[in-house]
Scaffold this motif. Structure first.
Motif, PDB file in Angstrom:
ATOM      1  N   MET A 112      46.107  35.158  29.685  1.00  0.00           N
ATOM      2  CA  MET A 112      46.055  34.674  31.061  1.00  0.00           C
ATOM      3  C   MET A 112      45.102  35.527  31.900  1.00  0.00           C
ATOM      4  SD  MET A 112      49.233  34.093  33.694  1.00  0.00           S
ATOM      5  CE  MET A 112      50.032  33.051  32.468  1.00  0.00           C
ATOM      6  N   ALA A 113      45.154  36.846  31.713  1.00  0.00           N
ATOM      7  CA  ALA A 113      44.254  37.728  32.456  1.00  0.00           C
ATOM      8  C   ALA A 113      42.811  37.488  32.045  1.00  0.00           C
ATOM      9  CB  ALA A 113      44.647  39.182  32.224  1.00  0.00           C
ATOM     10  N   VAL A 114      42.575  37.236  30.754  1.00  0.00           N
ATOM     11  CA  VAL A 114      41.210  36.942  30.292  1.00  0.00           C
ATOM     12  C   VAL A 114      40.679  35.682  30.969  1.00  0.00           C
ATOM     13  CG1 VAL A 114      39.853  36.219  28.293  1.00  0.00           C
ATOM     14  CG2 VAL A 114      41.419  38.144  28.095  1.00  0.00           C
ATOM     15  N   SER A 115      41.501  34.635  31.005  1.00  0.00           N
ATOM     16  CA  SER A 115      41.068  33.378  31.639  1.00  0.00           C
ATOM     17  C   SER A 115      40.796  33.573  33.127  1.00  0.00           C
ATOM     18  CB  SER A 115      42.141  32.305  31.430  1.00  0.00           C
ATOM     19  OG  SER A 115      42.359  32.067  30.058  1.00  0.00           O
ATOM     20  N   ARG A 116      41.667  34.319  33.813  1.00  0.00           N
ATOM     21  CA  ARG A 116      41.486  34.527  35.248  1.00  0.00           C
ATOM     22  C   ARG A 116      40.206  35.316  35.540  1.00  0.00           C
ATOM     23  NH1 ARG A 116      45.532  37.319  35.964  1.00  0.00           N
ATOM     24  NH2 ARG A 116      44.572  39.373  36.262  1.00  0.00           N
ATOM     25  N   LEU A 117      39.983  36.405  34.798  1.00  0.00           N
ATOM     26  CA  LEU A 117      38.796  37.220  35.035  1.00  0.00           C
ATOM     27  C   LEU A 117      37.523  36.465  34.678  1.00  0.00           C
ATOM     28  CD1 LEU A 117      40.038  40.678  33.708  1.00  0.00           C
ATOM     29  CD2 LEU A 117      39.612  40.048  36.086  1.00  0.00           C
ATOM     30  N   THR A 118      37.567  35.694  33.600  1.00  0.00           N
ATOM     31  CA  THR A 118      36.380  34.922  33.217  1.00  0.00           C
ATOM     32  C   THR A 118      35.996  33.940  34.313  1.00  0.00           C
ATOM     33  OG1 THR A 118      36.998  35.112  30.877  1.00  0.00           O
ATOM     34  CG2 THR A 118      35.412  33.413  31.457  1.00  0.00           C
ATOM     35  N   ALA A 119      36.983  33.226  34.859  1.00  0.00           N
ATOM     36  CA  ALA A 119      36.693  32.274  35.938  1.00  0.00           C
ATOM     37  C   ALA A 119      36.177  32.991  37.187  1.00  0.00           C
ATOM     38  CB  ALA A 119      37.960  31.480  36.265  1.00  0.00           C
ATOM     39  N   ARG A 120      36.762  34.149  37.491  1.00  0.00           N
ATOM     40  CA  ARG A 120      36.338  34.905  38.678  1.00  0.00           C
ATOM     41  C   ARG A 120      34.889  35.375  38.532  1.00  0.00           C
ATOM     42  NH1 ARG A 120      38.711  38.910  42.231  1.00  0.00           N
ATOM     43  NH2 ARG A 120      37.241  38.973  43.987  1.00  0.00           N
ATOM     44  N   PHE A 121      34.541  35.907  37.366  1.00  0.00           N
ATOM     45  CA  PHE A 121      33.185  36.404  37.159  1.00  0.00           C
ATOM     46  C   PHE A 121      32.170  35.253  37.155  1.00  0.00           C
ATOM     47  CE2 PHE A 121      35.115  40.114  34.554  1.00  0.00           C
ATOM     48  CZ  PHE A 121      35.532  40.705  35.745  1.00  0.00           C
ATOM     49  N   ALA A 122      32.547  34.125  36.555  1.00  0.00           N
ATOM     50  CA  ALA A 122      31.639  32.971  36.532  1.00  0.00           C
ATOM     51  C   ALA A 122      31.368  32.477  37.947  1.00  0.00           C
ATOM     52  CB  ALA A 122      32.229  31.858  35.675  1.00  0.00           C
ATOM     53  N   ASN A 123      32.403  32.463  38.792  1.00  0.00           N
ATOM     54  CA  ASN A 123      32.217  32.041  40.183  1.00  0.00           C
ATOM     55  C   ASN A 123      31.326  32.996  40.958  1.00  0.00           C
ATOM     56  OD1 ASN A 123      33.832  29.802  39.805  1.00  0.00           O
ATOM     57  ND2 ASN A 123      35.702  30.826  40.492  1.00  0.00           N
ATOM     58  N   ARG A 124      31.292  34.244  40.546  1.00  0.00           N
ATOM     59  CA  ARG A 124      30.459  35.224  41.226  1.00  0.00           C
ATOM     60  C   ARG A 124      29.048  35.310  40.650  1.00  0.00           C
ATOM     61  NH1 ARG A 124      32.762  38.718  44.633  1.00  0.00           N
ATOM     62  NH2 ARG A 124      30.565  38.906  45.177  1.00  0.00           N
ATOM     63  N   GLY A 125      28.720  34.446  39.716  1.00  0.00           N
ATOM     64  CA  GLY A 125      27.345  34.376  39.221  1.00  0.00           C
ATOM     65  C   GLY A 125      27.061  35.212  37.985  1.00  0.00           C
ATOM     66  N   PHE A 126      28.055  35.807  37.369  1.00  0.00           N
ATOM     67  CA  PHE A 126      27.831  36.575  36.147  1.00  0.00           C
ATOM     68  C   PHE A 126      27.709  35.628  34.951  1.00  0.00           C
ATOM     69  CE2 PHE A 126      29.980  39.670  38.875  1.00  0.00           C
ATOM     70  CZ  PHE A 126      29.187  40.793  38.709  1.00  0.00           C
ATOM     71  N   ALA A 127      26.835  35.955  34.024  1.00  0.00           N
ATOM     72  CA  ALA A 127      26.757  35.228  32.753  1.00  0.00           C
ATOM     73  C   ALA A 127      27.843  35.783  31.844  1.00  0.00           C
ATOM     74  CB  ALA A 127      25.376  35.407  32.128  1.00  0.00           C
ATOM     75  N   VAL A 128      28.962  35.065  31.740  1.00  0.00           N
ATOM     76  CA  VAL A 128      30.166  35.613  31.119  1.00  0.00           C
ATOM     77  C   VAL A 128      30.685  34.685  30.033  1.00  0.00           C
ATOM     78  CG1 VAL A 128      31.625  34.573  32.902  1.00  0.00           C
ATOM     79  CG2 VAL A 128      32.486  36.528  31.597  1.00  0.00           C
ATOM     80  N   VAL A 129      31.251  35.285  28.982  1.00  0.00           N
ATOM     81  CA  VAL A 129      31.972  34.562  27.936  1.00  0.00           C
ATOM     82  C   VAL A 129      33.303  35.257  27.738  1.00  0.00           C
ATOM     83  CG1 VAL A 129      29.906  33.720  26.760  1.00  0.00           C
ATOM     84  CG2 VAL A 129      30.901  35.916  26.111  1.00  0.00           C
ATOM     85  N   SER A 130      34.215  34.604  27.020  1.00  0.00           N
ATOM     86  CA  SER A 130      35.534  35.186  26.795  1.00  0.00           C
ATOM     87  C   SER A 130      35.872  35.147  25.314  1.00  0.00           C
ATOM     88  CB  SER A 130      36.599  34.444  27.605  1.00  0.00           C
ATOM     89  OG  SER A 130      36.718  33.105  27.155  1.00  0.00           O
ATOM     90  N   LEU A 131      36.749  36.068  24.909  1.00  0.00           N
ATOM     91  CA  LEU A 131      37.272  36.123  23.548  1.00  0.00           C
ATOM     92  C   LEU A 131      38.781  36.315  23.642  1.00  0.00           C
ATOM     93  CD1 LEU A 131      34.802  38.427  21.563  1.00  0.00           C
ATOM     94  CD2 LEU A 131      35.039  35.959  21.373  1.00  0.00           C
TER      95      LEU A 131
END
Length: 623
Positions: free
Chosen positions: A249-268
């Motif tokens: 859940m924390a991975v999903s939340r942080l990934t969405a937050r970083f993507a909204n802030r313009g970071f090129a992000v992926v999750s595992l």
């Protein structure tokens, strides 16, 4: 060293071998079983590749035609298995080796066909390898060496049964090499059971853990934890960064937050398929993504090139996990940063983790918005573009800008354009930041005093401390240990302040209300406190409690007929009548059913006669 392997190392730019590689390739260990403990990122893969080379090649420089496997390498995760396969591929390329992988999540039919065509080295994960062995597609009769890479992680992931099965099926005369970051008792037991007089090789001692990694413990307000992570990412602008969280859940939340802030992000995380994991890691390797958010289990075994920054969004549960996480960076001589995000409630846990892991971290505040903007300016001024040659097209456009705008306007526009390509930093709270935990310092030279009050008088350190400070004009740092005893209290005073305290109290030594302070000739001999004292028990709790055996207790008097068991007690019928409001039953008129509130009749004798095989049972009346 065997010529084909030395040539492969030279082509890869290996001027010198790492400590673990030198240790496992010692000539006296060419035929020995090894139990190796080395730090993550120390070159273990190339190390065991070199270690098994004499066993696989004998005295020749090339391997014969591939038939049954000669070596089996077991890794805990798919990513690590693929990484090992790539490393052994180039290392043994000139020796003509054929390396095959068998990992979960891939097409098993393709793997079976690859094994049928022949392989010299098989690399795989425990579950899939066991499946191939049981199905008969992996022939282990010609096996000369088995390597368990990251053995401690495989046991943590629950692969012990699979490992024992494979080691039991392998030929008895093979070599067994176990590589592990740590050697817990479970690994030692496994080595003792399946290795033959294994040689212990340790390269983790003699230096600090991960000397190429800078550890930073960043103190943040509770509500600013995620904002601080954004500022850390912006401050470093690392080519590759990984952020660790403890839950999906924390991975999903942080990934969405970083993507909204313009970071090129992926999750595992564990909920991703193998295809999705592969695409995420490939995006990190080719530069399409720069931030990876992952859980511990999902990130085990991955090796990302140019990974310069590791952020612990959630603190790990133990020091070993902290070292494994941080070991993703600082590899092959590269420098790296491992940043722990520490809100107030986690400060003590962070201190324990760092102390147990023997890590000296720098305690600091997270980068503020101004810190990030100043760092942007430094990167801008040191950008290589300033020293590049100007083309004619650029020169012509620069002339137009100079004719239209002044230099200050052009520079400001360039700065604004540079910042627009990056996420804006977050404003962090400056209030209520936790103080950096400090190690308890030795109190130094001191003088002991005794107070005339103790536990029996209700003495407690919380009111004795301010009492001493007021009476002697002392600071609390001048008062050391306070040991409350049953009838007196011992107090440790800094030697430099002892004379001032005696002078302030005068010859009688009275503090207030009859509390007398006396200097002692030497430190008191204080016996260990009893459990009741450590819990802050009541006065007199230090006295031993007399425990009587059951046989020695007072005997109960037999109950007299017709007399209640205790004064004022009700009979069952009277209790029911009082609570339900119904009249109590008469003696011998049956008993009450607590569920129905009605009188139940005694069982009729005819029913008993029927059970014994006599008359027919009485018929029930129809209602």
């Amino acid at each position: 060293m065997i010529k084909p392997l030395s040539e492969a190392l030279a082509e890869r730019g290996y001027d010198t071998l790492t400590a673990v590689q030198q240790a496992v390739t010692a000539p006296e260990l060419h035929a020995a079983d090894l139990l190796v403990s080395a730090q993550t990122g120390s070159g273990k893969t190339v190390g065991f590749g070199l270690a098994i080379a004499p066993t696989l090649l004998d005295d020749s420089e090339r391997l014969d035609r591939a038939e049954t496997p000669l070596a089996l390498v077991v890794a805990p995760t798919r990513e690590l298995a693929f990484q090992v396969m790539r490393e052994l591929g180039w290392l043994y390329a000139k020796a003509g080796a054929r390396v095959v992988s068998c990992v979960g999540g891939m097409d098993m039919r393709d793997e079976r066909r690859a094994l049928e065509r022949g392989a010299h080295i098989v690399v795989g994960t425990p579950g899939r390898l066991r499946d191939h062995i049981q199905r008969g597609s992996l022939d282990m009769t010609g096996l000369r060496a088995i390597v368990l890479d990251e053995a401690d992680e495989m046991l943590d992931l629950g692969f012990r049964e699979d490992l024992e099965f494979m080691l039991g099926e392998a030929p008895a005369e093979r070599r067994t090499l176990m590589f592990s970051a740590t050697v817990p008792p479970a690994i030692a037991t496994l080595a003792k059971q399946y290795q033959r007089e294994a040689v212990r090789v340790t390269t983790t001692t003699g230096g600090s853990q991960h000397a190429d990694i800078t550890y930073q413990a960043m103190q943040v307000a509770q509500a600013d934890a995620e904002n601080a992570i954004i500022n850390v990412l912006r401050f470093h602008e690392a080519q590759n960064a990984i952020v660790f969280a403890n839950t999906r859940m924390a991975v999903s939340r942080l990934t969405a937050r970083f993507a909204n802030r313009g970071f090129a992000v992926v999750s595992l995380s564990g909920e991703l398929s193998q295809t999705e994991r592969t695409h995420a890691l490939q995006a990190m390797r080719d530069g399409r993504a720069r931030v990876c958010v992952a859980t511990d289990v999902a990130a085990r075994g991955i090796d990302l090139p140019n990974l310069d920054l590791v952020i612990h969004a959630d603190l790990p549960s133990n020091p070993e996990t902290l070292l494994h996480r941080s070991g993703r960076t600082g590899r092959a001589g590269r420098k790296g940063v491992s940043a722990l995000i520490v809100p107030p409630k986690s400060a003590k846990k962070a201190q324990r983790l760092l102390k147990t892991a023997k890590i000296n971290a720098e305690w600091m505040s997270a980068p503020s918005a101004d810190d990030v903007l100043r760092r942007d300016e430094e990167r801008l001024l040191s950008d290589p573009v300033w020293s590049e040659e100007i083309s004619e097209e650029q020169r012509a456009f620069a002339a137009q800008l100079v004719d239209r705008y002044d230099a200050e306007r052009i520079a400001a526009a360039y700065l604004a354009f540079y910042r627009s390509r990056h996420s804006a930093p977050e404003e962090l709270s400056a209030a209520d930041l936790p103080a950096a935990p400090k190690e308890r310092q030795a109190f130094g030279p001191s003088t002991w005093f005794t107070l005339s009050v103790g536990r029996a008088d209700g003495a407690e350190p919380r009111w004795l401390l301010p009492l001493l400070c007021r009476a002697g004009g002392l600071d609390k740092t001048s008062i050391g240990a306070i040991r409350v005893q049953p009838k007196e209290t011992y107090v440790e005073i800094a030697q430099a302040n002892a004379a001032d305290l005696i002078a302030a109290l005068g010859p009688d030594g009275e503090i207030e209300d009859g509390v007398i302070l006396r200097q002692m000739d030497r430190a008191p001999d204080i016996k260990p406190s009893r459990p009741a004292e450590r819990r802050g028990g009541k006065p007199g709790a230090d006295k031993p409690r007399r425990i009587m055996p059951h046989s020695a207790g007072p005997k109960r008097k037999p109950k007299e007929a017709g007399k209640p068991s205790r004064a004022g007690s009700d009979t069952k019928e009277a209790t029911y009548a009082r609570k339900s409001g119904r009249p109590s039953a008469k003696p011998g008129a049956g008993r009450f059913d607590a569920t129905e509130g009605t009188k139940r009749k005694p069982r009729k004798p005819e029913a008993k006669a029927f059970r014994g095989g006599g008359d027919e049972p009485p018929r029930r009346k129809k209602r």
